[in-house]
Scaffold this motif. Structure first.
Motif, PDB file in Angstrom:
ATOM      1  N   UNK A  58       0.839  -1.204   0.000  1.00  0.00           N
ATOM      2  CA  UNK A  58       0.000   0.000   0.000  1.00  0.00           C
ATOM      3  C   UNK A  58       0.876   1.257   0.000  1.00  0.00           C
ATOM      4  N   UNK A  59       1.956   1.236   0.789  1.00  0.00           N
ATOM      5  CA  UNK A  59       2.854   2.395   0.840  1.00  0.00           C
ATOM      6  C   UNK A  59       3.555   2.592  -0.501  1.00  0.00           C
ATOM      7  N   UNK A  60       3.901   1.496  -1.164  1.00  0.00           N
ATOM      8  CA  UNK A  60       4.528   1.601  -2.485  1.00  0.00           C
ATOM      9  C   UNK A  60       3.567   2.280  -3.464  1.00  0.00           C
ATOM     10  N   UNK A  61       2.323   1.842  -3.456  1.00  0.00           N
ATOM     11  CA  UNK A  61       1.325   2.437  -4.354  1.00  0.00           C
ATOM     12  C   UNK A  61       1.132   3.923  -4.035  1.00  0.00           C
ATOM     13  N   UNK A  62       1.051   4.241  -2.752  1.00  0.00           N
ATOM     14  CA  UNK A  62       0.891   5.640  -2.331  1.00  0.00           C
ATOM     15  C   UNK A  62       2.073   6.475  -2.806  1.00  0.00           C
ATOM     16  N   UNK A  63       3.280   5.946  -2.638  1.00  0.00           N
ATOM     17  CA  UNK A  63       4.471   6.702  -3.021  1.00  0.00           C
ATOM     18  C   UNK A  63       4.638   6.786  -4.536  1.00  0.00           C
ATOM     19  N   UNK A  64       4.128   5.843  -5.259  1.00  0.00           N
ATOM     20  CA  UNK A  64       4.126   5.948  -6.732  1.00  0.00           C
ATOM     21  C   UNK A  64       3.270   7.128  -7.164  1.00  0.00           C
ATOM     22  N   UNK A  65       2.117   7.282  -6.515  1.00  0.00           N
ATOM     23  CA  UNK A  65       1.237   8.411  -6.820  1.00  0.00           C
ATOM     24  C   UNK A  65       1.859   9.727  -6.361  1.00  0.00           C
ATOM     25  N   UNK A  66       2.492   9.690  -5.188  1.00  0.00           N
ATOM     26  CA  UNK A  66       3.143  10.890  -4.669  1.00  0.00           C
ATOM     27  C   UNK A  66       4.266  11.331  -5.604  1.00  0.00           C
ATOM     28  N   UNK A  67       5.013  10.385  -6.117  1.00  0.00           N
ATOM     29  CA  UNK A  67       6.081  10.696  -7.074  1.00  0.00           C
ATOM     30  C   UNK A  67       5.507  11.477  -8.260  1.00  0.00           C
ATOM     31  N   UNK A  68       4.398  10.997  -8.806  1.00  0.00           N
ATOM     32  CA  UNK A  68       3.774  11.675  -9.952  1.00  0.00           C
ATOM     33  C   UNK A  68       3.336  13.089  -9.593  1.00  0.00           C
ATOM     34  N   UNK A  69       2.778  13.258  -8.388  1.00  0.00           N
ATOM     35  CA  UNK A  69       2.345  14.598  -7.972  1.00  0.00           C
ATOM     36  C   UNK A  69       3.543  15.535  -7.861  1.00  0.00           C
ATOM     37  N   UNK A  70       4.666  15.024  -7.337  1.00  0.00           N
ATOM     38  CA  UNK A  70       5.871  15.852  -7.217  1.00  0.00           C
ATOM     39  C   UNK A  70       6.391  16.221  -8.597  1.00  0.00           C
ATOM     40  N   UNK A  71       6.483  15.243  -9.486  1.00  0.00           N
ATOM     41  CA  UNK A  71       6.977  15.473 -10.853  1.00  0.00           C
ATOM     42  C   UNK A  71       6.089  16.475 -11.586  1.00  0.00           C
ATOM     43  N   UNK A  72       4.781  16.356 -11.398  1.00  0.00           N
ATOM     44  CA  UNK A  72       3.827  17.243 -12.082  1.00  0.00           C
ATOM     45  C   UNK A  72       3.691  18.602 -11.406  1.00  0.00           C
ATOM     46  N   UNK A  73       4.280  18.765 -10.227  1.00  0.00           N
ATOM     47  CA  UNK A  73       4.166  20.033  -9.510  1.00  0.00           C
ATOM     48  C   UNK A  73       2.817  20.232  -8.853  1.00  0.00           C
ATOM     49  N   UNK A  74       2.088  19.133  -8.618  1.00  0.00           N
ATOM     50  CA  UNK A  74       0.771  19.214  -7.980  1.00  0.00           C
ATOM     51  C   UNK A  74       0.921  19.366  -6.467  1.00  0.00           C
ATOM     52  N   UNK A  75      -0.192  19.675  -5.811  1.00  0.00           N
ATOM     53  CA  UNK A  75      -0.176  19.734  -4.348  1.00  0.00           C
ATOM     54  C   UNK A  75      -0.006  18.312  -3.813  1.00  0.00           C
ATOM     55  N   UNK A  76       0.681  18.213  -2.683  1.00  0.00           N
ATOM     56  CA  UNK A  76       1.027  16.893  -2.164  1.00  0.00           C
ATOM     57  C   UNK A  76      -0.010  16.320  -1.213  1.00  0.00           C
ATOM     58  N   UNK A  77      -0.825  17.170  -0.641  1.00  0.00           N
ATOM     59  CA  UNK A  77      -1.783  16.671   0.338  1.00  0.00           C
ATOM     60  C   UNK A  77      -1.124  16.595   1.699  1.00  0.00           C
ATOM     61  N   UNK A  78      -1.589  15.643   2.517  1.00  0.00           N
ATOM     62  CA  UNK A  78      -1.006  15.524   3.857  1.00  0.00           C
ATOM     63  C   UNK A  78      -0.506  14.100   4.088  1.00  0.00           C
ATOM     64  N   UNK A  79       0.340  13.991   5.069  1.00  0.00           N
ATOM     65  CA  UNK A  79       0.957  12.711   5.409  1.00  0.00           C
ATOM     66  C   UNK A  79      -0.116  11.656   5.671  1.00  0.00           C
ATOM     67  N   UNK A  80      -0.022  10.484   5.017  1.00  0.00           N
ATOM     68  CA  UNK A  80      -1.001   9.411   5.239  1.00  0.00           C
ATOM     69  C   UNK A  80      -0.731   8.720   6.586  1.00  0.00           C
ATOM     70  N   UNK A  81      -1.598   8.932   7.528  1.00  0.00           N
ATOM     71  CA  UNK A  81      -1.419   8.420   8.890  1.00  0.00           C
ATOM     72  C   UNK A  81      -1.339   6.893   8.962  1.00  0.00           C
TER      73      UNK A  81
END
Length: 154
Positions: A58-81
């Motif tokens: 699950x963390x891998x999938x989350x970080x794959x999406x986070x990577x795309x948001x960083x690359x695209x310059x999108x907002x990151x949201x908040x830390x997944x608790x």
């Protein structure tokens, strides 16, 4: 005589290309159902992910999406608790939950939080988080290292 050879040759070719009927397959003899169930249970045991392995997927999938948001310059949201469960999830081999693992799990969480706390340098923080994952996996379960390396942002 030439016609005879031509007809004979054509006949041989046609006979050579003929399909043979497939032999019928005999139906298997029915066995006692209890024997089949017992054998099937022993032969085919479904692998189940441990709680930790499932969390890491699950963390891998989350970080794959986070990577795309960083690359695209999108907002990151908040830390997944839910990632805090890394401290309590059951490992495949409970003996792996030692001081080394606990220290590296804390380093991972710290690196993961930093991404969200300092989005201006998110790329560097993200790559630091990936390095934290790899450092732990080098000491414990090396299998997914190549997959984790694909998360790096170049």
């Amino acid at each position: 005589m030439g016609r005879f050879l031509l007809v004979a040759l054509c006949g041989l070719v046609l006979m050579g290309c003929r399909q043979e009927p497939k032999p019928e397959v005999e139906a298997p003899v029915k066995k006692d159902t209890a024997d089949c169930t017992k054998t099937a249970t022993k032969a085919f045991k479904m692998y189940e992910l441990s709680e930790m392995a499932s969390l890491m997927e699950r963390m891998y999938a989350e970080n794959s999406q986070l990577k795309q948001r960083i690359v695209n310059g999108d907002t990151l949201g908040k830390f997944p608790e839910y990632m805090l469960k890394i401290h309590s999830a059951k490992l495949t081999d409970e003996s792996d939950n030692d001081a080394f693992f606990k220290e590296n799990a804390a380093n991972f969480i710290k690196a993961q939080r930093t991404i969200y706390e300092d989005p201006k340098t998110a790329k560097q923080h993200f790559n630091d988080m990936v390095t934290a994952c790899i450092t732990c996996h080098e000491g414990k379960c090396g299998g997914p290292i190549q997959r984790i390396k694909k998360l790096y942002i170049k």
